[in-house]
Design an enzyme around this catalytic site. Structure first.
Site, PDB file in Angstrom:
ATOM      1  N   GLY A 182     -13.425  -2.176 -10.300  1.00 30.66           N
ATOM      2  CA  GLY A 182     -12.910  -1.143 -11.197  1.00 30.66           C
ATOM      3  C   GLY A 182     -11.698  -0.459 -10.608  1.00 30.66           C
ATOM      4  O   GLY A 182     -11.050  -0.957  -9.679  1.00 30.66           O
ATOM      5  N   SER A 183     -11.404   0.725 -11.100  1.00 33.33           N
ATOM      6  CA  SER A 183     -10.240   1.480 -10.657  1.00 33.33           C
ATOM      7  C   SER A 183     -10.501   2.132  -9.309  1.00 33.33           C
ATOM      8  O   SER A 183     -11.653   2.291  -8.875  1.00 33.33           O
ATOM      9  CB  SER A 183      -9.891   2.554 -11.686  1.00 33.33           C
ATOM     10  OG  SER A 183     -10.901   3.564 -11.707  1.00 33.33           O
ATOM     11  N   VAL A 242     -12.646   5.354  -9.802  1.00 31.44           N
ATOM     12  CA  VAL A 242     -14.068   5.086  -9.975  1.00 31.44           C
ATOM     13  C   VAL A 242     -14.684   4.582  -8.675  1.00 31.44           C
ATOM     14  O   VAL A 242     -15.784   4.990  -8.279  1.00 31.44           O
ATOM     15  CB  VAL A 242     -14.287   4.066 -11.115  1.00 31.44           C
ATOM     16  CG1 VAL A 242     -15.745   3.611 -11.163  1.00 31.44           C
ATOM     17  CG2 VAL A 242     -13.882   4.676 -12.452  1.00 31.44           C
ATOM     18  N   GLY A 243     -13.977   3.708  -7.965  1.00 27.56           N
ATOM     19  CA  GLY A 243     -14.493   3.159  -6.722  1.00 27.56           C
ATOM     20  C   GLY A 243     -14.649   4.207  -5.631  1.00 27.56           C
ATOM     21  O   GLY A 243     -15.621   4.171  -4.855  1.00 27.56           O
ATOM     22  N   CYS A 260      -6.438  -7.924 -11.460  1.00 27.23           N
ATOM     23  CA  CYS A 260      -6.259  -7.101 -10.259  1.00 27.23           C
ATOM     24  C   CYS A 260      -5.271  -7.765  -9.309  1.00 27.23           C
ATOM     25  O   CYS A 260      -4.673  -7.097  -8.464  1.00 27.23           O
ATOM     26  CB  CYS A 260      -7.596  -6.838  -9.573  1.00 27.23           C
ATOM     27  SG  CYS A 260      -8.571  -8.311  -9.275  1.00 27.23           S
ATOM     28  N   GLU A 311     -14.165  -3.651  -5.184  1.00 30.24           N
ATOM     29  CA  GLU A 311     -12.964  -4.425  -5.522  1.00 30.24           C
ATOM     30  C   GLU A 311     -12.156  -3.583  -6.491  1.00 30.24           C
ATOM     31  O   GLU A 311     -12.443  -3.539  -7.688  1.00 30.24           O
ATOM     32  CB  GLU A 311     -13.359  -5.768  -6.154  1.00 30.24           C
ATOM     33  CG  GLU A 311     -14.192  -6.668  -5.256  1.00 30.24           C
ATOM     34  CD  GLU A 311     -13.417  -7.228  -4.083  1.00 30.24           C
ATOM     35  OE1 GLU A 311     -12.187  -6.987  -4.003  1.00 30.24           O
ATOM     36  OE2 GLU A 311     -14.035  -7.903  -3.241  1.00 30.24           O
TER      37      GLU A 311
END
Length: 513
Positions: free
Chosen positions: A243-244, A247-248, A299, A265
């Site tokens: 995710g972003s 968020v990570g 990504c 990731e």
């Protein structure tokens, strides 16, 4: 055009439930209904009832029970189940690839390619099931043997993103399965139908082999409820999240707070360096695919092109010519190179980024507009865009999930280009095109690229499953898929066996009683 018969082949109904334990589906209808439309044409595909927190708890409890069985199955036997899943995915490659393309918006070739990636990781995991190696060590004590070994962790959660709706889950789930873990999948709410289809495919294999429910599970629900519950849940020893960065970062802090394990990731701001010794016949196709593939929503998408000033004008013109030939439209039409962005929010992000880069001094040299008219009714189609920019611009420092490629000029030697490349907070994928051995080796050295992936004379996207995938810095530091990434899904244990008749202590300590 999308054939609705494909939905029937994959077990997708007009209305679907949002939780599954592999053999049984939940029945909750009180948590809201996701209405899934295709960015290709804006048409409704199907709906999904979101799972409740009670559904989630049931899934976790079922997974815990299944783990007590699955961990006792010999790893090669677990690999056999994964092998059969790979075979079944081959049977469904065409319809599943079409659904990936239609629900997410990537080209049909990429949709099929994503399913092939699932098949490939199954094949890889089958081999890995016989290679969960530990090490043996020589003990300093006589008549002692030392070794380490790896054991399963338990229920592992994979939280996947919309851009690779099935492949990234397979990277995690297939390796975790042969490691002896049971899987819980929380897919992105924008693309839940492909996850339901995969769950239906897997259930066939589970039934045929009398595998109990709970080995492969699915939960489709809100991030604010189900997602947060996962992060805080001490029953979940490992969470793998794609995710972003925002968020990570939150997920990492919460999971670390309970001393859990995580694989993150996150964002990529990937660059290709073109030196004066670059072979542009190799480089241009790689650049175009890296920047335009999946409409810039990978990504590993190429977002920055760092070009030596001596070849800048030649590269710029070559890219403009190449971009003129890109066909944009229905991703199910194999003649098209690029489909839509995922939704209207992504389109707004594209527009806002171009406005910002121009305010900072950047210049659009190709594209930059929305596609309108027949075939573009969904409002999600944009032009792939080339922008002259500088690396220090705030917007260039960010990851914009759209087909925008920033052209950045450098002078001097290759170290100047590497410093520009590294001067962002992300560290996922990187590439250099050069036929100069010293430049290539410098790029791969300890003072070269600071990314988790560094390529020479190939692009930034299209990582193979045999290598460990992941990045450094704000990309999260996690690794998935190949190499020794399997170790993340297991717990390490050191064992010492005394087969003698004395009790010597380590470090020669004497303790007589």
């Amino acid at each position: 055009m999308f054939d609705s018969k494909t939905l029937g082949e994959l077990g997708i109904k007009a209305q679907n439930f949002g939780s599954s334990t592999g053999l049984k589906w939940g029945s909750t209808t009180s948590e809201g209904e996701l209405k899934i439309s295709s960015p290709t044409d804006g048409k409704m595909i199907a709906t999904v009832y979101q799972a409740s927190e009670k559904d989630y708890d049931h899934v976790v409890e079922t997974a815990q029970q299944a783990f007590t069985y699955w961990r006792t199955v010999p790893a090669p036997k677990r690999g056999e189940i994964v092998r059969q899943i790979g075979l079944r995915l081959r049977d469904y490659k065409d319809p599943l690839g079409r659904l990936v393309s239609y629900e997410m918006g990537k080209s049909l070739q990429e949709g099929w390619g994503e399913v092939q990636e699932m098949i490939d990781i199954c094949d890889f995991a089958v081999g890995q099931s016989r290679m969960l190696y530990g090490f043996t060590m020589h003990s300093e004590r006589p008549s002692h043997r030392m070794y380490d070994q790896y054991h399963p962790l338990g229920p592992v959660v994979t939280i996947s993103a919309f851009n690779f709706p099935v492949a990234v889950w397979a990277w995690n789930a297939m390796i975790a399965a042969v490691a002896g873990d049971v899987n819980i999948w929380k897919p992105a709410s924008k693309v839940p139908l492909t996850a339901i289809a995969v769950q239906n495919i897997i259930s066939e294999v589970l039934k045929e082999n009398d595998i109990p429910e709970g080995v492969f599970n699915l939960v489709i629900g809100r991030g604010s409820s189900i997602g947060e519950k996962i992060l805080h849940d001490t029953r979940i020893p490992l969470v793998s999240l794609t995710g972003s960065i925002r968020v990570g970062r939150h997920a990492g802090q919460v999971i670390a707070g309970r001393l859990g394990k995580y694989i993150l990731e996150l964002g990529g701001n990937n660059a290709i360096i073109l030196t004066p010794d670059a072979d542009l016949k190799l480089a241009i196709p790689a650049i175009v695919f890296g920047a335009v593939g999946t409409a810039g929503q990978r990504c590993t998408t190429t977002r920055r092109l760092i070009i030596h000033e001596s070849i800048y004008k030649e590269v710029e013109q070559s890219l403009i010519n190449a971009y003129k030939s890109i066909r944009i439209g229905d991703p199910l039409d194999e003649k098209n190179h690029m489909g839509p962005l995922i939704d209207s929010g992504a389109v707004k992000t594209y527009v806002d980024a171009l406005e910002r880069v121009q305010k900072e001094g950047g210049k659009i040299i190709f594209g930059g507009r929305l596609k309108q008219g027949p075939g573009y009714e969904s409002g999600c189609y944009v032009e792939p865009t080339l922008v002259e920019a500088q690396n220090h611009y705030e917007i260039v420092q960010e990851e914009t999930f759209a087909p925008i490629l920033y052209l950045i000029k450098y002078s001097g030697d290759v170290q100047n280009a590497i410093d520009l490349q590294n001067n962002v907070v992300q560290g996922l994928s990187s590439s250099i095109f050069t036929n100069n051995l010293q430049e290539a080796e410098t790029f791969l050295s300890a003072w070269g690229s600071d990314c988790g992936i560094a390529n020479v004379n190939i692009g930034t996207s299209g990582a193979e499953i045999g290598g460990a995938f992941g990045g450094e810095k704000d990309t999260g530091g996690g690794r998935e898929s190949g190499s020794d990434a399997w170790k993340a899904y297991m717990r390490r244990q050191t064992n010492t066996i005394n087969y003698g008749k004395e009790m010597p202590l380590a470090q020669g300590i004497k303790f007589d009683i």
